[in-house]
Design a protein around this motif. Sequence first.
Motif, PDB file in Angstrom:
ATOM      1  N   LEU A  65       0.829  -1.199   0.000  1.00 23.61           N
ATOM      2  CA  LEU A  65       0.000   0.000   0.000  1.00 23.61           C
ATOM      3  C   LEU A  65       0.870   1.258   0.000  1.00 23.61           C
ATOM      4  O   LEU A  65       0.725   2.141   0.855  1.00 23.61           O
ATOM      5  CB  LEU A  65      -0.952  -0.001   1.193  1.00 23.61           C
ATOM      6  N   ALA A  66       1.763   1.316  -0.969  1.00 24.72           N
ATOM      7  CA  ALA A  66       2.704   2.443  -1.024  1.00 24.72           C
ATOM      8  C   ALA A  66       1.999   3.790  -1.126  1.00 24.72           C
ATOM      9  O   ALA A  66       2.492   4.795  -0.621  1.00 24.72           O
ATOM     10  CB  ALA A  66       3.642   2.262  -2.214  1.00 24.72           C
ATOM     11  N   ALA A  67       0.852   3.818  -1.777  1.00 20.47           N
ATOM     12  CA  ALA A  67       0.049   5.047  -1.861  1.00 20.47           C
ATOM     13  C   ALA A  67      -1.296   4.828  -1.181  1.00 20.47           C
ATOM     14  O   ALA A  67      -2.325   5.326  -1.627  1.00 20.47           O
ATOM     15  CB  ALA A  67      -0.155   5.448  -3.312  1.00 20.47           C
ATOM     16  N   GLY A  68      -1.281   4.073  -0.087  1.00 18.09           N
ATOM     17  CA  GLY A  68      -2.526   3.756   0.606  1.00 18.09           C
ATOM     18  C   GLY A  68      -3.377   2.817  -0.247  1.00 18.09           C
ATOM     19  O   GLY A  68      -2.894   2.141  -1.151  1.00 18.09           O
ATOM     20  N   TYR A  69      -4.660   2.806   0.045  1.00 19.54           N
ATOM     21  CA  TYR A  69      -5.543   1.939  -0.722  1.00 19.54           C
ATOM     22  C   TYR A  69      -5.711   2.406  -2.166  1.00 19.54           C
ATOM     23  O   TYR A  69      -6.214   1.661  -3.010  1.00 19.54           O
ATOM     24  CB  TYR A  69      -6.905   1.842  -0.039  1.00 19.54           C
ATOM     25  N   GLN A  70      -5.274   3.622  -2.474  1.00 22.43           N
ATOM     26  CA  GLN A  70      -5.299   4.075  -3.857  1.00 22.43           C
ATOM     27  C   GLN A  70      -4.309   3.292  -4.722  1.00 22.43           C
ATOM     28  O   GLN A  70      -4.397   3.337  -5.947  1.00 22.43           O
ATOM     29  CB  GLN A  70      -4.997   5.574  -3.912  1.00 22.43           C
ATOM     30  N   SER A  71      -3.380   2.584  -4.090  1.00 26.89           N
ATOM     31  CA  SER A  71      -2.461   1.725  -4.836  1.00 26.89           C
ATOM     32  C   SER A  71      -3.186   0.597  -5.535  1.00 26.89           C
ATOM     33  O   SER A  71      -2.615  -0.043  -6.431  1.00 26.89           O
ATOM     34  CB  SER A  71      -1.414   1.123  -3.890  1.00 26.89           C
ATOM     35  N   LEU A  72      -4.419   0.315  -5.127  1.00 23.19           N
ATOM     36  CA  LEU A  72      -5.143  -0.845  -5.628  1.00 23.19           C
ATOM     37  C   LEU A  72      -6.183  -0.477  -6.672  1.00 23.19           C
ATOM     38  O   LEU A  72      -6.964  -1.319  -7.092  1.00 23.19           O
ATOM     39  CB  LEU A  72      -5.818  -1.573  -4.455  1.00 23.19           C
ATOM     40  N   GLN A  73      -6.195   0.788  -7.121  1.00 19.06           N
ATOM     41  CA  GLN A  73      -7.098   1.177  -8.197  1.00 19.06           C
ATOM     42  C   GLN A  73      -6.661   0.530  -9.512  1.00 19.06           C
ATOM     43  O   GLN A  73      -5.496   0.191  -9.708  1.00 19.06           O
ATOM     44  CB  GLN A  73      -7.088   2.695  -8.374  1.00 19.06           C
ATOM     45  N   PHE A  74      -7.618   0.415 -10.432  1.00 19.54           N
ATOM     46  CA  PHE A  74      -7.310  -0.042 -11.785  1.00 19.54           C
ATOM     47  C   PHE A  74      -6.261   0.899 -12.367  1.00 19.54           C
ATOM     48  O   PHE A  74      -6.509   2.093 -12.545  1.00 19.54           O
ATOM     49  CB  PHE A  74      -8.594  -0.010 -12.620  1.00 19.54           C
ATOM     50  N   PRO A  75      -5.036   0.413 -12.659  1.00 18.67           N
ATOM     51  CA  PRO A  75      -3.909   1.335 -12.887  1.00 18.67           C
ATOM     52  C   PRO A  75      -3.628   1.708 -14.333  1.00 18.67           C
ATOM     53  O   PRO A  75      -2.836   2.621 -14.577  1.00 18.67           O
ATOM     54  CB  PRO A  75      -2.728   0.527 -12.336  1.00 18.67           C
ATOM     55  N   TYR A  76      -4.246   1.046 -15.290  1.00 13.50           N
ATOM     56  CA  TYR A  76      -3.721   1.108 -16.652  1.00 13.50           C
ATOM     57  C   TYR A  76      -3.984   2.444 -17.355  1.00 13.50           C
ATOM     58  O   TYR A  76      -3.254   2.805 -18.287  1.00 13.50           O
ATOM     59  CB  TYR A  76      -4.273  -0.060 -17.459  1.00 13.50           C
ATOM     60  N   LEU A  77      -4.993   3.192 -16.919  1.00 10.94           N
ATOM     61  CA  LEU A  77      -5.217   4.499 -17.528  1.00 10.94           C
ATOM     62  C   LEU A  77      -4.196   5.530 -17.063  1.00 10.94           C
ATOM     63  O   LEU A  77      -4.082   6.608 -17.652  1.00 10.94           O
ATOM     64  CB  LEU A  77      -6.630   4.990 -17.211  1.00 10.94           C
ATOM     65  N   TYR A  78      -3.440   5.196 -16.015  1.00  9.58           N
ATOM     66  CA  TYR A  78      -2.385   6.096 -15.536  1.00  9.58           C
ATOM     67  C   TYR A  78      -1.042   5.803 -16.223  1.00  9.58           C
ATOM     68  O   TYR A  78      -0.080   6.530 -16.002  1.00  9.58           O
ATOM     69  CB  TYR A  78      -2.205   5.959 -14.023  1.00  9.58           C
ATOM     70  N   TRP A  79      -0.989   4.748 -17.007  1.00 10.08           N
ATOM     71  CA  TRP A  79       0.276   4.374 -17.641  1.00 10.08           C
ATOM     72  C   TRP A  79       0.837   5.475 -18.552  1.00 10.08           C
ATOM     73  O   TRP A  79       2.052   5.727 -18.530  1.00 10.08           O
ATOM     74  CB  TRP A  79       0.096   3.074 -18.419  1.00 10.08           C
ATOM     75  N   PRO A  80      -0.003   6.172 -19.362  1.00  9.50           N
ATOM     76  CA  PRO A  80       0.577   7.211 -20.235  1.00  9.50           C
ATOM     77  C   PRO A  80       1.325   8.294 -19.470  1.00  9.50           C
ATOM     78  O   PRO A  80       2.403   8.734 -19.870  1.00  9.50           O
ATOM     79  CB  PRO A  80      -0.643   7.780 -20.971  1.00  9.50           C
ATOM     80  N   VAL A  81       0.752   8.764 -18.355  1.00 12.62           N
ATOM     81  CA  VAL A  81       1.409   9.829 -17.587  1.00 12.62           C
ATOM     82  C   VAL A  81       2.741   9.355 -17.028  1.00 12.62           C
ATOM     83  O   VAL A  81       3.743  10.068 -17.074  1.00 12.62           O
ATOM     84  CB  VAL A  81       0.446  10.285 -16.485  1.00 12.62           C
ATOM     85  N   TYR A  82       2.758   8.126 -16.523  1.00 15.22           N
ATOM     86  CA  TYR A  82       4.013   7.572 -15.994  1.00 15.22           C
ATOM     87  C   TYR A  82       5.038   7.408 -17.109  1.00 15.22           C
ATOM     88  O   TYR A  82       6.213   7.765 -16.942  1.00 15.22           O
ATOM     89  CB  TYR A  82       3.744   6.229 -15.316  1.00 15.22           C
ATOM     90  N   LYS A  83       4.604   6.872 -18.240  1.00 16.58           N
ATOM     91  CA  LYS A  83       5.552   6.601 -19.322  1.00 16.58           C
ATOM     92  C   LYS A  83       6.126   7.888 -19.892  1.00 16.58           C
ATOM     93  O   LYS A  83       7.321   7.974 -20.200  1.00 16.58           O
ATOM     94  CB  LYS A  83       4.859   5.798 -20.430  1.00 16.58           C
ATOM     95  N   LEU A  84       5.297   8.906 -20.022  1.00 19.56           N
ATOM     96  CA  LEU A  84       5.801  10.190 -20.503  1.00 19.56           C
ATOM     97  C   LEU A  84       6.832  10.759 -19.535  1.00 19.56           C
ATOM     98  O   LEU A  84       7.859  11.310 -19.952  1.00 19.56           O
ATOM     99  CB  LEU A  84       4.645  11.166 -20.687  1.00 19.56           C
ATOM    100  N   ALA A  85       6.565  10.613 -18.238  1.00 19.24           N
ATOM    101  CA  ALA A  85       7.530  11.088 -17.237  1.00 19.24           C
ATOM    102  C   ALA A  85       8.819  10.279 -17.306  1.00 19.24           C
ATOM    103  O   ALA A  85       9.925  10.835 -17.203  1.00 19.24           O
ATOM    104  CB  ALA A  85       6.919  10.996 -15.843  1.00 19.24           C
ATOM    105  N   ALA A  86       8.697   8.977 -17.493  1.00 20.26           N
ATOM    106  CA  ALA A  86       9.875   8.115 -17.565  1.00 20.26           C
ATOM    107  C   ALA A  86      10.715   8.422 -18.807  1.00 20.26           C
ATOM    108  O   ALA A  86      11.944   8.285 -18.778  1.00 20.26           O
ATOM    109  CB  ALA A  86       9.450   6.648 -17.562  1.00 20.26           C
ATOM    110  N   TRP A  87      10.055   8.818 -19.881  1.00 24.12           N
ATOM    111  CA  TRP A  87      10.783   9.174 -21.093  1.00 24.12           C
ATOM    112  C   TRP A  87      11.419  10.557 -21.009  1.00 24.12           C
ATOM    113  O   TRP A  87      12.151  10.967 -21.912  1.00 24.12           O
ATOM    114  CB  TRP A  87       9.842   9.136 -22.296  1.00 24.12           C
ATOM    115  N   GLY A  88      11.115  11.301 -19.967  1.00 26.61           N
ATOM    116  CA  GLY A  88      11.666  12.641 -19.828  1.00 26.61           C
ATOM    117  C   GLY A  88      10.941  13.693 -20.628  1.00 26.61           C
ATOM    118  O   GLY A  88      11.505  14.755 -20.924  1.00 26.61           O
TER     119      GLY A  88
END
Length: 273
Positions: A65-88
């Motif tokens: 639960l690194a971000a509390g129970y919000q860690s357990l939300q359906f995560p795949y719609l957040y992938w673009p934001v993470y990937k864009l950040a990871a790409w710089g």
Amino acid sequence: MPDQSRDAGPTRGRLELAVTLLVAWLAFIAVPLGQYGMGLSWDALNHHIYLGWIAGHPRFDQDFLAAGYQSLQFPYLYWPVYKLAAWGAGPTMTGVALATLHVVAVPPVWMIARTCIPGPGPAERAMRFMAVVLAFQSAVVLSLFDSSSNDLLAAAPLVWSVALALEGAFGQRRRLGSRSLAILSGLLAGAAIACKFSNGPLVVVLPLLWIFCGASARERVLNTTMACLAVVLGLVVTYGYWGAQLWTHFGNPIYPFLDSAFDPVRNWWGWTP
């Protein structure tokens, strides 16, 4: 001479939709461009980036639960934001990319307007365009164009579901039969629930639209039943992989919701974490 009037309607409709999409895209990307990018909200720092990270690299065996129970939300719609950040990607590029993704919600809104305001005349086209403009003018929607929230993307399958249901029930230029449209509407409604459980109460009222899909009473009941079954299928297919991971680690595919209700199932299954 061949009758060209039959093709004129669909051609004008496609052109109208294309112009609406272009204007919507320019308006959407104008928000991050005008603000010189997008910022990271508290939600983004708390769980948006983390959920995008575990969408591709689950960490149930490393983080609890690194971000509390919000860690357990359906995560795949957040992938673009993470990937864009990871790409710089910079804030402007990230904002434009996310705003571009939001254009997926425009066609169903236009389809709903076309069903409610049919007609090929310039007055009808102008009214449909204004209906789309008004649909995206609320403060809640506008606030999503400079943030990393996934609410608009999560709502898009539900809006598509409503658009297809209305098309199957009242549409005048259907390319698919009312049954196919009802089933597609049900599949997208199930996907919408998987993306965000809060879409569920809205999906419950969709049978009120599906019941109009069909000519006879028997056909309408059959189409509505098949659409309801399609909701279950769409939910299982979309949510299944994430739900299987939650079951493996917590013994509850929708953890932390209704956890005590799964005690009999875990006991019968002999589940161990």
